[in-house]
Design a protein around this motif. Structure first.
Motif, PDB file in Angstrom:
ATOM      1  N   VAL A  72       0.839  -1.196   0.000  1.00  0.00           N
ATOM      2  CA  VAL A  72       0.000   0.000   0.000  1.00  0.00           C
ATOM      3  C   VAL A  72       0.875   1.248   0.000  1.00  0.00           C
ATOM      4  O   VAL A  72       2.079   1.180   0.258  1.00  0.00           O
ATOM      5  CB  VAL A  72      -0.937   0.020   1.222  1.00  0.00           C
ATOM      6  CG1 VAL A  72      -1.919  -1.140   1.168  1.00  0.00           C
ATOM      7  CG2 VAL A  72      -0.140  -0.020   2.521  1.00  0.00           C
ATOM      8  N   LYS A  73       0.273   2.380  -0.257  1.00  0.00           N
ATOM      9  CA  LYS A  73       1.008   3.642  -0.218  1.00  0.00           C
ATOM     10  C   LYS A  73       1.459   3.921   1.224  1.00  0.00           C
ATOM     11  O   LYS A  73       0.747   3.592   2.179  1.00  0.00           O
ATOM     12  CB  LYS A  73       0.139   4.782  -0.738  1.00  0.00           C
ATOM     13  CG  LYS A  73      -0.200   4.660  -2.224  1.00  0.00           C
ATOM     14  CD  LYS A  73      -0.960   5.865  -2.702  1.00  0.00           C
ATOM     15  CE  LYS A  73      -1.345   5.733  -4.179  1.00  0.00           C
ATOM     16  NZ  LYS A  73      -0.176   5.564  -5.048  1.00  0.00           N
ATOM     17  N   PRO A  74       2.629   4.535   1.381  1.00  0.00           N
ATOM     18  CA  PRO A  74       3.147   4.791   2.730  1.00  0.00           C
ATOM     19  C   PRO A  74       2.176   5.551   3.631  1.00  0.00           C
ATOM     20  O   PRO A  74       2.115   5.309   4.837  1.00  0.00           O
ATOM     21  CB  PRO A  74       4.407   5.623   2.466  1.00  0.00           C
ATOM     22  CG  PRO A  74       4.827   5.247   1.080  1.00  0.00           C
ATOM     23  CD  PRO A  74       3.555   4.984   0.326  1.00  0.00           C
ATOM     24  N   GLN A  75       1.380   6.429   3.030  1.00  0.00           N
ATOM     25  CA  GLN A  75       0.489   7.278   3.818  1.00  0.00           C
ATOM     26  C   GLN A  75      -0.639   6.498   4.493  1.00  0.00           C
ATOM     27  O   GLN A  75      -1.243   6.980   5.456  1.00  0.00           O
ATOM     28  CB  GLN A  75      -0.106   8.380   2.930  1.00  0.00           C
ATOM     29  CG  GLN A  75       0.904   9.381   2.401  1.00  0.00           C
ATOM     30  CD  GLN A  75       1.596   8.910   1.114  1.00  0.00           C
ATOM     31  OE1 GLN A  75       1.485   7.752   0.717  1.00  0.00           O
ATOM     32  NE2 GLN A  75       2.312   9.820   0.467  1.00  0.00           N
ATOM     33  N   ILE A  76      -0.950   5.299   3.998  1.00  0.00           N
ATOM     34  CA  ILE A  76      -2.070   4.554   4.576  1.00  0.00           C
ATOM     35  C   ILE A  76      -1.640   3.232   5.214  1.00  0.00           C
ATOM     36  O   ILE A  76      -2.476   2.409   5.559  1.00  0.00           O
ATOM     37  CB  ILE A  76      -3.168   4.281   3.525  1.00  0.00           C
ATOM     38  CG1 ILE A  76      -2.641   3.409   2.383  1.00  0.00           C
ATOM     39  CG2 ILE A  76      -3.744   5.587   2.991  1.00  0.00           C
ATOM     40  CD1 ILE A  76      -3.747   2.922   1.445  1.00  0.00           C
ATOM     41  N   ILE A  77      -0.328   3.041   5.369  1.00  0.00           N
ATOM     42  CA  ILE A  77       0.127   1.764   5.920  1.00  0.00           C
ATOM     43  C   ILE A  77      -0.311   1.591   7.372  1.00  0.00           C
ATOM     44  O   ILE A  77      -0.627   0.476   7.803  1.00  0.00           O
ATOM     45  CB  ILE A  77       1.653   1.600   5.772  1.00  0.00           C
ATOM     46  CG1 ILE A  77       2.046   0.140   6.040  1.00  0.00           C
ATOM     47  CG2 ILE A  77       2.413   2.562   6.675  1.00  0.00           C
ATOM     48  CD1 ILE A  77       3.455  -0.204   5.650  1.00  0.00           C
ATOM     49  N   GLY A  78      -0.378   2.679   8.133  1.00  0.00           N
ATOM     50  CA  GLY A  78      -0.830   2.589   9.518  1.00  0.00           C
ATOM     51  C   GLY A  78      -2.242   2.053   9.605  1.00  0.00           C
ATOM     52  O   GLY A  78      -2.555   1.193  10.452  1.00  0.00           O
ATOM     53  N   GLU A  79      -3.103   2.537   8.729  1.00  0.00           N
ATOM     54  CA  GLU A  79      -4.499   2.084   8.684  1.00  0.00           C
ATOM     55  C   GLU A  79      -4.578   0.600   8.313  1.00  0.00           C
ATOM     56  O   GLU A  79      -5.356  -0.162   8.900  1.00  0.00           O
ATOM     57  CB  GLU A  79      -5.261   2.924   7.661  1.00  0.00           C
ATOM     58  CG  GLU A  79      -6.717   2.534   7.489  1.00  0.00           C
ATOM     59  CD  GLU A  79      -7.404   3.348   6.401  1.00  0.00           C
ATOM     60  OE1 GLU A  79      -8.461   2.904   5.923  1.00  0.00           O
ATOM     61  OE2 GLU A  79      -6.866   4.413   6.025  1.00  0.00           O
ATOM     62  N   ALA A  80      -3.759   0.196   7.334  1.00  0.00           N
ATOM     63  CA  ALA A  80      -3.753  -1.202   6.908  1.00  0.00           C
ATOM     64  C   ALA A  80      -3.289  -2.125   8.032  1.00  0.00           C
ATOM     65  O   ALA A  80      -3.856  -3.209   8.239  1.00  0.00           O
ATOM     66  CB  ALA A  80      -2.858  -1.369   5.683  1.00  0.00           C
ATOM     67  N   LEU A  81      -2.257  -1.708   8.769  1.00  0.00           N
ATOM     68  CA  LEU A  81      -1.751  -2.520   9.875  1.00  0.00           C
ATOM     69  C   LEU A  81      -2.772  -2.615  11.002  1.00  0.00           C
ATOM     70  O   LEU A  81      -2.942  -3.683  11.608  1.00  0.00           O
ATOM     71  CB  LEU A  81      -0.439  -1.930  10.398  1.00  0.00           C
ATOM     72  CG  LEU A  81       0.758  -2.041   9.452  1.00  0.00           C
ATOM     73  CD1 LEU A  81       1.914  -1.175   9.944  1.00  0.00           C
ATOM     74  CD2 LEU A  81       1.207  -3.493   9.317  1.00  0.00           C
ATOM     75  N   GLU A  82      -3.439  -1.521  11.288  1.00  0.00           N
ATOM     76  CA  GLU A  82      -4.478  -1.522  12.314  1.00  0.00           C
ATOM     77  C   GLU A  82      -5.590  -2.495  11.955  1.00  0.00           C
ATOM     78  O   GLU A  82      -6.143  -3.194  12.813  1.00  0.00           O
ATOM     79  CB  GLU A  82      -5.040  -0.106  12.466  1.00  0.00           C
ATOM     80  CG  GLU A  82      -6.111   0.049  13.533  1.00  0.00           C
ATOM     81  CD  GLU A  82      -5.574  -0.138  14.951  1.00  0.00           C
ATOM     82  OE1 GLU A  82      -6.355  -0.576  15.829  1.00  0.00           O
ATOM     83  OE2 GLU A  82      -4.384   0.130  15.175  1.00  0.00           O
ATOM     84  N   ASN A  83      -5.874  -2.571  10.662  1.00  0.00           N
ATOM     85  CA  ASN A  83      -6.949  -3.419  10.160  1.00  0.00           C
ATOM     86  C   ASN A  83      -6.670  -4.908  10.365  1.00  0.00           C
ATOM     87  O   ASN A  83      -7.585  -5.699  10.605  1.00  0.00           O
ATOM     88  CB  ASN A  83      -7.184  -3.110   8.680  1.00  0.00           C
ATOM     89  CG  ASN A  83      -8.360  -3.842   8.094  1.00  0.00           C
ATOM     90  OD1 ASN A  83      -8.214  -4.623   7.165  1.00  0.00           O
ATOM     91  ND2 ASN A  83      -9.548  -3.597   8.618  1.00  0.00           N
ATOM     92  N   ILE A  84      -5.396  -5.308  10.279  1.00  0.00           N
ATOM     93  CA  ILE A  84      -5.080  -6.741  10.324  1.00  0.00           C
ATOM     94  C   ILE A  84      -4.359  -7.189  11.590  1.00  0.00           C
ATOM     95  O   ILE A  84      -4.082  -8.388  11.748  1.00  0.00           O
ATOM     96  CB  ILE A  84      -4.221  -7.153   9.107  1.00  0.00           C
ATOM     97  CG1 ILE A  84      -2.858  -6.452   9.146  1.00  0.00           C
ATOM     98  CG2 ILE A  84      -4.965  -6.907   7.811  1.00  0.00           C
ATOM     99  CD1 ILE A  84      -1.839  -7.026   8.187  1.00  0.00           C
ATOM    100  N   LYS A  85      -4.042  -6.280  12.506  1.00  0.00           N
ATOM    101  CA  LYS A  85      -3.153  -6.625  13.620  1.00  0.00           C
ATOM    102  C   LYS A  85      -3.664  -7.786  14.464  1.00  0.00           C
ATOM    103  O   LYS A  85      -2.888  -8.609  14.950  1.00  0.00           O
ATOM    104  CB  LYS A  85      -2.887  -5.401  14.497  1.00  0.00           C
ATOM    105  CG  LYS A  85      -4.062  -4.915  15.318  1.00  0.00           C
ATOM    106  CD  LYS A  85      -3.630  -3.752  16.213  1.00  0.00           C
ATOM    107  CE  LYS A  85      -4.763  -3.284  17.116  1.00  0.00           C
ATOM    108  NZ  LYS A  85      -4.337  -2.151  17.966  1.00  0.00           N
ATOM    109  N   ASN A  86      -4.969  -7.898  14.625  1.00  0.00           N
ATOM    110  CA  ASN A  86      -5.518  -8.985  15.436  1.00  0.00           C
ATOM    111  C   ASN A  86      -5.594 -10.306  14.676  1.00  0.00           C
ATOM    112  O   ASN A  86      -5.887 -11.354  15.270  1.00  0.00           O
ATOM    113  CB  ASN A  86      -6.916  -8.614  15.955  1.00  0.00           C
ATOM    114  CG  ASN A  86      -6.872  -7.483  16.963  1.00  0.00           C
ATOM    115  OD1 ASN A  86      -5.921  -7.357  17.728  1.00  0.00           O
ATOM    116  ND2 ASN A  86      -7.899  -6.645  16.963  1.00  0.00           N
ATOM    117  N   ASP A  87      -5.332 -10.255  13.375  1.00  0.00           N
ATOM    118  CA  ASP A  87      -5.358 -11.467  12.551  1.00  0.00           C
ATOM    119  C   ASP A  87      -3.984 -12.107  12.419  1.00  0.00           C
ATOM    120  O   ASP A  87      -3.871 -13.241  11.943  1.00  0.00           O
ATOM    121  CB  ASP A  87      -5.876 -11.142  11.139  1.00  0.00           C
ATOM    122  CG  ASP A  87      -7.279 -10.572  11.151  1.00  0.00           C
ATOM    123  OD1 ASP A  87      -8.139 -11.155  11.825  1.00  0.00           O
ATOM    124  OD2 ASP A  87      -7.513  -9.550  10.477  1.00  0.00           O
TER     125      ASP A  87
END
Length: 271
Positions: A72-87
């Motif tokens: 993903v683009k660097p600007q949205i990587i935090g959101e992507a990680l938050e989305n999957i962290k519990n998985d």
């Protein structure tokens, strides 16, 4: 063929190039790769053109894949990680190809002891000619490093480096293809100016760039030595080289690498 299943979060051009490169190299079948993207049309195209599985839900990526590639683009990587962290579980290896995003940021957004590798590839991985560097995270195993090396070695040349060098790698090889395409285009324009048909001029320019690059890699000689071998006294080449020097070619390229590297560094600092 590798036993691991691959998942890509982000279905852009780099993810597409890597998927094609991995399949072409025989490392994995399309059925063992899944790609997520927010755009349904992009998912449809990737599924039809490459033969991979697709989804619009990142949770599907974690459920299916052993190796998760953050594309993903660097600007949205935090959101992507938050989305999957519990998985994320101990079976997962996270590989990030997001420019400028440091390992510590990714590790801080996931559970403890998650295995992470930061990678800077480039788009010629599509034709098995990528120039890639990677840096392992603090929980990465030797097996993880070997796996990363196998993946990216199959689509070009790969180097393991300390993370502190990856911003510079971004400036040289991550962004470098664009600089080379501009040079090829300019070389072709010069040929057209002097009367060559466009198709011939472009083919000559591209093949010249390819041949020159192979000479550097295969002979091991310094580029300056190879340049001197072409540059005869009072000949045609020195006339052209003189004009390139007048135009500031070296300084322009050095400045481009520096600007891209600093931008990569800044992306990490803005987190």
């Amino acid at each position: 063929m590798l036993k691991e299943k691959f998942g890509f979060i982000g279905g852009g051009k780099m993810a597409e190039a890597l998927c094609k490169g991995i399949i072409r190299a025989g490392l994995s079948a399309g059925s063992n790769i899944i790609v997520s993207d927010v755009l349904a049309e992009r998912c449809r195209l990737l599924k039809e053109e490459i033969g991979v599985q697709t989804t619009q839900d990142n949770h599907d990526i974690a459920a299916f894949a052993d190796v998760i590639i953050l594309a993903v683009k660097p600007q949205i990587i935090g959101e992507a990680l938050e989305n999957i962290k519990n998985d994320i579980t101990p079976r997962h290896l996270i590989i990030s190809i997001a420019a400028g995003i440091p390992l510590h940021f990714i590790e801080s957004k996931l559970r403890e002891n998650v295995r992470v590798i930061r990678v800077m590839p480039n788009t010629p991985c599509l034709i098995a000619s990528s120039a890639t560097a990677f840096a392992p995270g603090k929980h990465t195993t030797e097996g993880d490093k070997k796996l990363a090396h196998a993946i990216f070695n199959a689509v070009g040349k790969v180097f393991q480096l300390e993370e502190k060098y990856l911003d510079a790698v971004t400036g040289v090889s991550g962004s470098g293809p664009a600089y080379v395409y501009m040079f090829i285009e300019a070389l072709s324009d010069g040929g057209v100016k002097m009367g060559l048909p466009r198709e011939i001029a472009t083919a000559l320019a591209a093949q010249t760039a390819l041949g020159a690059a192979k000479m550097v890699l295969e002979t091991g000689q310094h580029p300056a030595q190879l340049k001197d071998a072409v540059t005869s006294p009072a000949g045609t080449t020195i006339e052209g080289v003189s004009k390139l020097e007048d135009g500031g070619l070296r300084a322009a390229v050095i400045n481009a690498v520096e600007a891209a590297a600093l931008k990569s560094k800044k992306l990490g600092e803005l987190l």
